[in-house]
Design a protein around this motif. Structure first.
Motif, PDB file in Angstrom:
ATOM      1  N   TYR A 283       0.841  -1.210   0.000  1.00 26.82           N
ATOM      2  CA  TYR A 283       0.000   0.000   0.000  1.00 26.82           C
ATOM      3  C   TYR A 283       0.870   1.251   0.000  1.00 26.82           C
ATOM      4  CZ  TYR A 283      -2.768   3.822   1.910  1.00 26.82           C
ATOM      5  OH  TYR A 283      -3.343   5.043   2.111  1.00 26.82           O
ATOM      6  N   LYS A 284       1.900   1.269   0.840  1.00 22.68           N
ATOM      7  CA  LYS A 284       2.795   2.433   0.913  1.00 22.68           C
ATOM      8  C   LYS A 284       3.475   2.663  -0.440  1.00 22.68           C
ATOM      9  CE  LYS A 284       2.415   3.227   5.402  1.00 22.68           C
ATOM     10  NZ  LYS A 284       1.894   4.498   5.956  1.00 22.68           N
ATOM     11  N   MET A 285       3.904   1.580  -1.093  1.00 21.28           N
ATOM     12  CA  MET A 285       4.594   1.704  -2.380  1.00 21.28           C
ATOM     13  C   MET A 285       3.643   2.176  -3.476  1.00 21.28           C
ATOM     14  SD  MET A 285       6.903  -1.766  -2.091  1.00 21.28           S
ATOM     15  CE  MET A 285       8.201  -1.338  -3.257  1.00 21.28           C
ATOM     16  N   ILE A 286       2.440   1.599  -3.497  1.00 24.83           N
ATOM     17  CA  ILE A 286       1.428   2.016  -4.477  1.00 24.83           C
ATOM     18  C   ILE A 286       1.074   3.482  -4.274  1.00 24.83           C
ATOM     19  CG2 ILE A 286      -1.036   1.782  -4.994  1.00 24.83           C
ATOM     20  CD1 ILE A 286       0.361  -0.381  -6.387  1.00 24.83           C
ATOM     21  N   ASN A 287       0.941   3.866  -3.021  1.00 29.69           N
ATOM     22  CA  ASN A 287       0.588   5.256  -2.698  1.00 29.69           C
ATOM     23  C   ASN A 287       1.645   6.231  -3.199  1.00 29.69           C
ATOM     24  OD1 ASN A 287      -1.456   6.834  -1.579  1.00 29.69           O
ATOM     25  ND2 ASN A 287      -0.344   7.103   0.328  1.00 29.69           N
ATOM     26  N   LEU A 288       2.911   5.843  -3.061  1.00 29.28           N
ATOM     27  CA  LEU A 288       4.006   6.699  -3.555  1.00 29.28           C
ATOM     28  C   LEU A 288       3.944   6.848  -5.072  1.00 29.28           C
ATOM     29  CD1 LEU A 288       7.074   5.573  -1.406  1.00 29.28           C
ATOM     30  CD2 LEU A 288       6.077   7.859  -1.499  1.00 29.28           C
ATOM     31  N   ILE A 289       3.641   5.758  -5.767  1.00 24.62           N
ATOM     32  CA  ILE A 289       3.529   5.815  -7.230  1.00 24.62           C
ATOM     33  C   ILE A 289       2.389   6.741  -7.640  1.00 24.62           C
ATOM     34  CG2 ILE A 289       3.012   4.480  -9.312  1.00 24.62           C
ATOM     35  CD1 ILE A 289       4.313   2.053  -7.923  1.00 24.62           C
ATOM     36  N   GLU A 290       1.253   6.607  -6.963  1.00 23.51           N
ATOM     37  CA  GLU A 290       0.076   7.406  -7.321  1.00 23.51           C
ATOM     38  C   GLU A 290       0.291   8.894  -7.063  1.00 23.51           C
ATOM     39  OE1 GLU A 290      -3.448   4.085  -6.583  1.00 23.51           O
ATOM     40  OE2 GLU A 290      -3.444   5.937  -5.442  1.00 23.51           O
ATOM     41  N   LYS A 291       1.008   9.224  -5.998  1.00 23.56           N
ATOM     42  CA  LYS A 291       1.173  10.632  -5.623  1.00 23.56           C
ATOM     43  C   LYS A 291       2.253  11.346  -6.432  1.00 23.56           C
ATOM     44  CE  LYS A 291      -0.539  10.395  -0.874  1.00 23.56           C
ATOM     45  NZ  LYS A 291      -0.187  10.553   0.561  1.00 23.56           N
ATOM     46  N   GLU A 292       3.189  10.582  -6.992  1.00 22.38           N
ATOM     47  CA  GLU A 292       4.301  11.199  -7.728  1.00 22.38           C
ATOM     48  C   GLU A 292       3.856  11.609  -9.134  1.00 22.38           C
ATOM     49  OE1 GLU A 292       8.260  12.579  -8.088  1.00 22.38           O
ATOM     50  OE2 GLU A 292       7.036  11.971  -6.382  1.00 22.38           O
ATOM     51  N   LYS A 305      -2.042   2.044 -14.902  1.00 18.89           N
ATOM     52  CA  LYS A 305      -2.522   0.690 -14.629  1.00 18.89           C
ATOM     53  C   LYS A 305      -3.066   0.535 -13.211  1.00 18.89           C
ATOM     54  CE  LYS A 305       0.497  -1.742 -17.890  1.00 18.89           C
ATOM     55  NZ  LYS A 305       1.546  -2.784 -18.047  1.00 18.89           N
ATOM     56  N   ILE A 306      -2.730   1.473 -12.333  1.00 18.59           N
ATOM     57  CA  ILE A 306      -3.199   1.374 -10.949  1.00 18.59           C
ATOM     58  C   ILE A 306      -4.209   2.456 -10.594  1.00 18.59           C
ATOM     59  CG2 ILE A 306      -1.092   0.237 -10.153  1.00 18.59           C
ATOM     60  CD1 ILE A 306      -0.209   2.917  -9.001  1.00 18.59           C
ATOM     61  N   LYS A 308      -7.818   4.113 -11.967  1.00 20.12           N
ATOM     62  CA  LYS A 308      -8.951   4.211 -12.896  1.00 20.12           C
ATOM     63  C   LYS A 308      -9.508   5.631 -12.877  1.00 20.12           C
ATOM     64  CE  LYS A 308     -10.853  -0.464 -13.126  1.00 20.12           C
ATOM     65  NZ  LYS A 308     -12.074  -1.260 -12.930  1.00 20.12           N
ATOM     66  N   SER A 309      -9.719   6.131 -11.657  1.00 17.29           N
ATOM     67  CA  SER A 309     -10.246   7.483 -11.469  1.00 17.29           C
ATOM     68  C   SER A 309      -9.888   7.913 -10.050  1.00 17.29           C
ATOM     69  CB  SER A 309     -11.771   7.498 -11.657  1.00 17.29           C
ATOM     70  OG  SER A 309     -12.390   6.715 -10.649  1.00 17.29           O
ATOM     71  N   LYS A 310     -10.318   9.113  -9.670  1.00 19.13           N
ATOM     72  CA  LYS A 310     -10.045   9.588  -8.324  1.00 19.13           C
ATOM     73  C   LYS A 310     -10.684   8.696  -7.268  1.00 19.13           C
ATOM     74  CE  LYS A 310      -8.889  14.455  -7.902  1.00 19.13           C
ATOM     75  NZ  LYS A 310      -9.373  15.793  -7.504  1.00 19.13           N
ATOM     76  N   GLU A 311     -11.851   8.176  -7.636  1.00 23.17           N
ATOM     77  CA  GLU A 311     -12.608   7.351  -6.696  1.00 23.17           C
ATOM     78  C   GLU A 311     -12.187   5.885  -6.753  1.00 23.17           C
ATOM     79  OE1 GLU A 311     -14.159   9.416  -8.936  1.00 23.17           O
ATOM     80  OE2 GLU A 311     -14.293  11.036  -7.448  1.00 23.17           O
ATOM     81  N   GLU A 312     -11.518   5.490  -7.819  1.00 22.95           N
ATOM     82  CA  GLU A 312     -11.149   4.087  -7.990  1.00 22.95           C
ATOM     83  C   GLU A 312      -9.669   3.980  -8.347  1.00 22.95           C
ATOM     84  OE1 GLU A 312     -13.881   2.449 -10.895  1.00 22.95           O
ATOM     85  OE2 GLU A 312     -15.086   1.638  -9.269  1.00 22.95           O
ATOM     86  N   SER A 313      -8.880   3.661  -7.357  1.00 21.07           N
ATOM     87  CA  SER A 313      -7.443   3.486  -7.572  1.00 21.07           C
ATOM     88  C   SER A 313      -6.955   2.340  -6.706  1.00 21.07           C
ATOM     89  CB  SER A 313      -6.686   4.775  -7.229  1.00 21.07           C
ATOM     90  OG  SER A 313      -6.768   5.025  -5.838  1.00 21.07           O
ATOM     91  N   ALA A 314      -5.770   1.869  -7.003  1.00 15.34           N
ATOM     92  CA  ALA A 314      -5.209   0.747  -6.262  1.00 15.34           C
ATOM     93  C   ALA A 314      -5.027   1.097  -4.789  1.00 15.34           C
ATOM     94  CB  ALA A 314      -3.878   0.338  -6.880  1.00 15.34           C
ATOM     95  N   SER A 315      -4.596   2.330  -4.487  1.00 14.90           N
ATOM     96  CA  SER A 315      -4.360   2.705  -3.093  1.00 14.90           C
ATOM     97  C   SER A 315      -5.657   2.700  -2.289  1.00 14.90           C
ATOM     98  CB  SER A 315      -3.689   4.080  -3.011  1.00 14.90           C
ATOM     99  OG  SER A 315      -4.549   5.087  -3.519  1.00 14.90           O
ATOM    100  N   TRP A 360     -12.306  -5.922  -6.420  1.00 16.26           N
ATOM    101  CA  TRP A 360     -10.914  -5.574  -6.697  1.00 16.26           C
ATOM    102  C   TRP A 360      -9.987  -6.761  -6.942  1.00 16.26           C
ATOM    103  CZ3 TRP A 360     -10.726  -0.633  -7.618  1.00 16.26           C
ATOM    104  CH2 TRP A 360     -11.516   0.264  -6.889  1.00 16.26           C
ATOM    105  N   GLY A 361     -10.392  -7.950  -6.552  1.00 14.55           N
ATOM    106  CA  GLY A 361      -9.480  -9.098  -6.571  1.00 14.55           C
ATOM    107  C   GLY A 361      -8.813  -9.353  -7.901  1.00 14.55           C
ATOM    108  N   VAL A 362      -9.540  -9.140  -8.991  1.00 17.53           N
ATOM    109  CA  VAL A 362      -9.006  -9.428 -10.323  1.00 17.53           C
ATOM    110  C   VAL A 362      -7.848  -8.501 -10.695  1.00 17.53           C
ATOM    111  CG1 VAL A 362     -10.587  -7.886 -11.552  1.00 17.53           C
ATOM    112  CG2 VAL A 362      -9.717  -9.933 -12.697  1.00 17.53           C
ATOM    113  N   TYR A 363      -7.750  -7.346 -10.014  1.00 16.01           N
ATOM    114  CA  TYR A 363      -6.711  -6.360 -10.360  1.00 16.01           C
ATOM    115  C   TYR A 363      -5.446  -6.497  -9.530  1.00 16.01           C
ATOM    116  CZ  TYR A 363     -10.829  -4.049 -12.370  1.00 16.01           C
ATOM    117  OH  TYR A 363     -11.972  -3.766 -13.074  1.00 16.01           O
ATOM    118  N   LEU A 364      -5.509  -7.215  -8.417  1.00 18.14           N
ATOM    119  CA  LEU A 364      -4.396  -7.205  -7.467  1.00 18.14           C
ATOM    120  C   LEU A 364      -3.081  -7.667  -8.095  1.00 18.14           C
ATOM    121  CD1 LEU A 364      -3.502  -6.666  -4.570  1.00 18.14           C
ATOM    122  CD2 LEU A 364      -4.033  -9.044  -4.032  1.00 18.14           C
TER     123      LEU A 364
END
Length: 606
Positions: A283-292, A305-306, A308-315, A360-364
């Motif tokens: 989660y911490k790593m994904i969050n860093l990718i999304e924020k950069e 790839k991580i 989709k939108s503001k409301e739908e993201s991997a983090s 979300w399982g299919v995207y993990l």
């Protein structure tokens, strides 16, 4: 390299000072937690002794409890930050070790990835002690380590991909703050095989479905039943009588319901809790990718790839899973049993997990692969950051071609002797002669490993470098294999056959052959080498062949595609010296007799 070392030292000093401050604050919070706990007990006892009022006492204890929970949350966050800072300090120490040439002491050398039958990795020192993998590997997760391995072992990128990767590696190389934070967040100090099993377990868990906990009627019954239990208990306190028996009856039914499928449910919930540490790190790593905010096209594509939108993201999705796992961790709490009977919490956890998997399982697995790709790129970008004088290669699309100016071996660092090389302009094969230890094999490896770096988007140890896209095949380190009952000569034949199969596959090929057919007699060696070189010169391939067989140099006059080059040595004060510089023409020096004398063998020349 001294400038890079100085930068690492400054970062160590900066984060060491920060670590000292963090430890002081953490100790202070720990003392405050203890005082809060003691205060809650003593103040609540004092309130009760004075007022004899249960309600005031409970309210007082709860208020102290809230303060304790707040301090515990702050303490946990501070501990995470402290661990992160310690990780970053360790990362910078590793950087200093690389700058000082001590990287061969790094624990992870990827030796399990060594494959004798791989087209080039064993000969070019890609894995194992003293390898490229050991030098650059800064991955912290199984996904990153595996992706870096795949990238080095099988670089099947087109020119467009490579140019995009060059841009990404350039950007990451210059962003040391983000890179080290990303690496620091990923530090899970655990055996990689164990982590691999955990990752496989998480992915398998995402694919599993338990239909019982997905049924709407089950959810409705759970809510209704919990409402009934609470209602009967409240009514029993207020009116006693029959409600007491209804409350006891509903509690008994709840316990029976909890026993149904209990062992399987316990296993599933415990497994998810075991994954918690990994999920939080990812989660911490994904969050860093999304924020950069990345500028390179390659990393922007990866980031998409991580998100989709503001409301739908991997983090967001992984944070939901963390919240569920946090609530599952309460199962170890004594009071959980009471709340589980009242609200059937185990069923609710299972329903929440099934709902999460459906959404979300299919995207993990894809998200984990993105983390791995970023880690691999970050590892390769170390070459750009620590070697700013290296060059990004250019690519020739029309013909097979390699041209390098002041080309050095990247694993030798500043000790490397640099040479110029051109293959493909008027000749397709360089025939390298020279005496023992003169530098022939190292030169072949220098070209091969720099070519590999070119194909993964990395800078190369050269002032200028231009090449074509080709499959790399080598035949250099061949020895007897007693386990497989294979002689070195037969081993050579197998590698040559793999080379021929590669050429017959239709793709352009670059080859490096070091002392081919050395396992047979001189006549057969010469005849076999001559036939092979003539064949390769007619194919869609270019490469280098080193040999002690000076008679093979006659091929230059017979085959316009072959060009002679050599290394030589000189003698001074009864000592032998090598300059490791390649020169045109055939070697005219020999040192075997001299080396035998060094070994203590008295040799008389006739």
């Amino acid at each position: 390299m001294e400038n890079i070392k100085s930068l690492y030292l400054k970062r160590i000093e900066k984060y060491s000072n920060l670590l000292k401050k963090q430890k002081k604050i953490i100790n202070l919070i720990s003392i405050c937690r203890l005082i809060t706990f003691l205060g809650a007990c003593m103040f609540s006892m004092f309130i009760y002794s004075k007022s004899k009022n249960y309600y005031f006492t409970i309210i007082s204890f709860l208020l102290w409890g809230v303060l304790f929970i707040v301090l515990a949350t702050i303490h946990e966050k501070l501990n995470h930050n402290k661990n992160l800072v310690e990780n970053i300090i360790e990362i910078n120490h590793m950087g200093i070790n690389r700058a000082e040439g001590k990287w061969k002491d790094f624990e992870d050398d990827g030796k399990e990835y060594v494959k004798e039958d791989h087209p080039f990795s064993g000969d070019l020192d890609i894995f194992g002690r003293g390898s490229l993998f050991q030098y650059i590997n800064c991955t912290t997760t199984f996904m990153g380590r595996n992706k870096l391995k795949d990238t080095l072992e099988n670089p099947k990128y087109n020119i467009g991909d490579i140019l995009n990767r060059q841009e990404a590696i350039e950007e990451l190389g210059n962003n040391i703050k983000w890179r080290q934070r990303f690496q620091g967040e990923g530090f899970i100090k655990e055996n990689k095989d164990k982590e691999k099993r955990k990752i496989e377990g998480i992915c398998e868990w995402c694919d599993e479905r338990h239909d019982l906990y997905k049924k709407t009627i089950i959810k409705s019954l759970i809510n209704l039943f919990s409402l009934c239990i609470i209602s009967f208990i409240v009514l029993a306190f207020l009116f006693y009588g029959v409600y007491k028996y209804l409350a006891l009856f509903s509690i008994t039914i709840s316990i029976i319901v909890l026993f149904y499928d209990n062992s399987n449910r316990n296993l599933l919930l415990n497994n998810v809790f075991i994954y918690k540490k990994y999920i939080q790190s990812y989660y911490k790593m994904i969050n860093l990718i999304e924020k950069e905010k990345f500028n390179s096209f390659y990393m922007i594509q990866l980031k998409e790839k991580i998100i989709k939108s503001k409301e739908e993201s991997a983090s967001i999705a992984i944070k939901e899973l963390i919240d569920i796992t946090n609530s599952i961790s309460d199962r170890a709490n004594f009071f959980y049993m009471i709340f589980n009977i009242l609200f059937l919490l185990d069923y609710r956890h299972m329903m929440n997990l099934e709902k999460w998997k459906d959404k979300w399982g299919v995207y993990l697995k894809d998200w984990l692969e993105v983390i791995g790709e970023f880690e691999a790129l970050s590892a390769i970008s170390i070459l750009r950051f620590e070697n700013p004088s290296w060059t990004m290669p250019e690519f020739e699309k029309e013909s097979l071609y390699i041209k390098g100016k002041e080309l050095g071996h990247p694993l030798l660092g500043e000790k490397a002797v640099k040479n110029n090389i051109t293959i493909g302009e008027g000749h397709k094969i360089l025939l390298i002669t020279g005496s023992n230890m003169s530098g022939k094999s190292t030169f072949l490896r220098t070209i091969g490993i720099n070519l590999l770096l070119s194909y993964i988007g990395a800078p190369v140890y050269s002032k200028e470098f231009k090449c074509s896209l080709m499959d790399i095949y080598t035949c250099m380190r061949i020895s007897d294999n007693l386990e497989k009952n294979i002689s070195s000569f037969y081993g050579e034949l197998l590698r040559i056959r793999k080379l021929i199969e590669g050429i017959n596959g239709g793709r352009p090929v670059f080859f490096l052959l070091d002392e081919i057919f050395k396992g047979t007699n001189s006549f057969d060696r010469h005849t076999g080498a001559k036939i092979l070189i003539n064949k390769l010169s007619k194919e869609n391939s270019i490469g280098l062949v080193s040999t002690h067989d000076l008679e093979l140099s006659n091929l230059e006059s017979e085959n316009y595609n072959v060009k002679n080059y050599h290394f030589e040595e000189h003698y001074k004060d009864n000592n032998i010296y090598f300059d490791y510089k390649i020169k045109k023409g055939v070697s005219t020096t020999r040192n075997a007799l001299y080396l035998m004398r060094i070994a203590g063998i008295d040799v008389k020349e006739e």
